[in-house]
Write an enzyme that holds these catalytic residues in place. Structure first.
Site, PDB file in Angstrom:
ATOM      1  N   HIS A   1       0.310  -1.496   0.449  1.00  0.00           N
ATOM      2  CA  HIS A   1      -0.131   0.463   0.233  1.00  0.00           C
ATOM      3  C   HIS A   1       0.864   1.013   0.013  1.00  0.00           C
ATOM      4  CE1 HIS A   1      -3.857  -2.192   1.685  1.00  0.00           C
ATOM      5  NE2 HIS A   1      -3.521  -2.787   0.286  1.00  0.00           N
TER       6      HIS A   1
ATOM      7  N   TYR B   1     -12.033  10.509   3.259  1.00  0.00           N
ATOM      8  CA  TYR B   1     -12.539   9.474   3.062  1.00  0.00           C
ATOM      9  C   TYR B   1     -13.053   8.562   3.760  1.00  0.00           C
ATOM     10  CZ  TYR B   1     -13.079  12.449  -0.521  1.00  0.00           C
ATOM     11  OH  TYR B   1     -13.409  13.417  -1.487  1.00  0.00           O
TER      12      TYR B   1
END
Length: 389
Positions: free
Chosen positions: A170, A273
């Site tokens: 990631h 988010y």
């Protein structure tokens, strides 16, 4: 790396019927698996083969394509002749897992046919102290007399993801230059640590907005908050692997959810988010994550996918070559082995077609003439050029 003469590859078989649970806030999207004729609206040519290609990018104003290979090599290809060379002066990378050499970016204001003297930006995984690593962004100047004589001069790191942590996943590290050519937007993944994405004291799980020299850009939303990095633009992200601007200057991104819940988001200044507090997926161990709700205070995805599409990259097509694609998002699917076509209408989106390609797709790019170029994932990843049928 292997180089092939362009070979026409017929891709005229009907696309496989792929189930999709693509949803927008208003409900399920109607998804086609091919055109009305049952055929893809394009043909494909194999242009070359690379070793673990990760990003492809044309130098603006030219037909010269740059390709990063995850292991640490940068290739340059003259697409008119098929000649391929290796670019020297690339930084050392921490290769392994999802880490290695990452994205490429050029400045639109330097668009001309001369490569020498042009600024090039590269992202990569950088080793830290002990068993730590993190994403980094650097820039240098190209010195290219020929395809087989190309180097980067004066490469320097101008931004680092902070903090460096253990693990090899990631990184995200996609780069987008703003339409006015004044700022860099860089995706900074959560590094599989989850909770730092809600901790504003670091840059994990964020998108940062920088000046061209890597310093925080003026006007960032959290610059006046003590203990918060000045470069933060948005946060609550997991693993962003595609970003692009639409014709109206809006930034869109696509990111991996956990088990389910891949997302397409319209990136808003100062928006959170929700990851890992909210997701339309669940954790890999089966434990639930609350879905987004209207009153949760988080920005919501415009489209989310369960089962996942595993996005590898994304472009918003701007050319005239493909009827019906202009202004829409094309997502390179890893798990789906497909191109996912998402129709954008203002600030809303819905999936409208999916084209099976038979291989994991890592990167997607629009050529100077509007053709679509695809790099497959993994060893012996083919470089494909798509043109209308």
């Amino acid at each position: 790396m292997k180089c092939l003469n362009p070979i026409a590859v017929a891709l005229s078989l009907p696309a496989l019927a792929l189930a999709s649970c693509a949803q927008a806030d208003s409900g399920d999207s109607a998804v086609q698996t091919a055109g009305e004729s049952g055929e893809r609206p394009f043909t494909s040519e194999v242009m070359a083969v690379f070793e673990e290609p990760w990003a492809i990018e044309f130098a603006p104003g030219t037909g010269v394509l740059f390709v990063t290979e995850q292991g640490g090599s940068l290739k340059v290809m003259d697409t008119a002749t098929g000649e391929i060379g290796t670019v020297s002066g690339v930084p050392a990378v921490d290769y392994g897992g999802q880490g290695g050499l990452g994205d490429i970016a050029f400045l639109p204001g330097e668009a001309d046919t001369n490569l020498t003297g042009r600024t090039i930006y590269l992202s990569f995984a950088e080793a830290g102290e002990g068993d730590t690593r993190g994403a980094a962004l650097g820039r240098g100047k190209l010195d290219c007399n020929a395809t087989d004589n190309c180097s980067i001069q004066g490469f320097e790191v101008i931004w680092r993801q902070a903090p460096k942590v253990t693990g090899r996943g990631h990184y995200s590290h996609r780069i987008q230059v703003s339409p006015d050519g004044r700022h860099l937007f860089v995706a900074s993944g959560d590094r599989q640590k989850q909770t730092p994405a809600q901790d504003l004291s670091n840059t994990l799980g964020t998108i940062v907005r920088l000046n061209l020299d890597g310093t925080p850009a003026e006007g960032n939303p959290l610059a006046d908050r003590e203990g918060v990095p000045d470069e933060t633009w948005s946060w609550g992200h997991r693993n962003i692997l595609g970003m692009d601007f639409d014709a109206e200057g809006r930034l869109w991104e696509t990111e991996h959810g956990p088990k389910g819940g891949d997302e397409l988001n319209l990136v808003e200044r100062g928006a959170n988010y929700g990851w890992p507090e909210r997701s339309f997926g669940i954790n890999y161990n089966g434990s639930p994550i609350p879905d987004h709700s209207p009153d949760d205070g988080f920005a919501k995805p415009e489209v989310h996918w369960t089962p996942v599409i595993a996005p590898g990259d994304m472009i918003i097509h701007s050319g005239e070559m493909f009827e019906g694609w202009r202004g829409d998002a094309l997502i390179a699917g890893l798990k789906t082995k497909a191109i996912i076509h998402v129709t954008l209408e203002g600030d809303t989106a819905r999936e409208t077609a999916r084209y099976d390609m038979g291989s994991r797709l890592r990167s997607i790019e629009e050529g100077p003439d509007g053709a679509v170029w695809i790099a497959e994932d993994g060893e012996d990843g083919r470089l494909l050029k798509l043109t209308p049928r």
